[in-house]
Design a protein around this motif. Structure first.
Motif: not given
Length: 132
Positions: A98-102
């Motif tokens: 998953p996207d680290p920002q998410l």
């Protein structure tokens, strides 16, 4: 990249715990066997025991540290090999992380802010004079 001659002779069969350890999905063979026994390793959609035999083309789904890895058996191995050689023995079909920002945006509860422990409840009862 290692040449095909760097790969050892392919055995006729391989145990699933030995193979997932040999291609470096687990750090130790005992970790791989424990994951099999607890149902975290599936071959073609079925949870298997550590001694299950693999064949070319089997799909293996492994859950390691909460992350699911999906690999297809390209070559059978029984001995641990280097990372460069291990990559040649499987086809990785794992979903991207998953996207680290998410992940950072998801709410997280502070440690100790949940339900009180038994010790904390007893201390609260003692403080409020509700002792039995």
């Amino acid at each position: 990249m290692a040449s095909a001659s760097a790969l050892p002779n392919e055995p006729a069969q391989a145990r699933v715990d030995s193979w997932v350890w040999a291609v470096r999905l687990f750090k130790t063979r005992s970790d791989a066997a424990a994951a099999c026994r607890s149902g975290h390793v599936r071959v073609n959609g079925v949870a298997v025991k550590p001694a299950h035999s693999l064949k070319h083309g089997d799909e293996i789904r492994v859950r390691v540290n909460g992350v699911e890895r999906i690999v297809i058996v390209e070559r059978l191995l029984t001995k641990r090999v280097g990372a460069a050689v291990a990559v040649q023995c499987l086809i990785d079909k794992s979903p991207p992380p998953p996207d680290p920002q998410l992940v950072a945006a998801q709410p997280r509860r502070d440690r100790g802010s949940g339900r009180p422990t038994k010790r904390e409840r007893r201390e609260t009862d003692r403080l409020l004079g509700r002792e039995d």
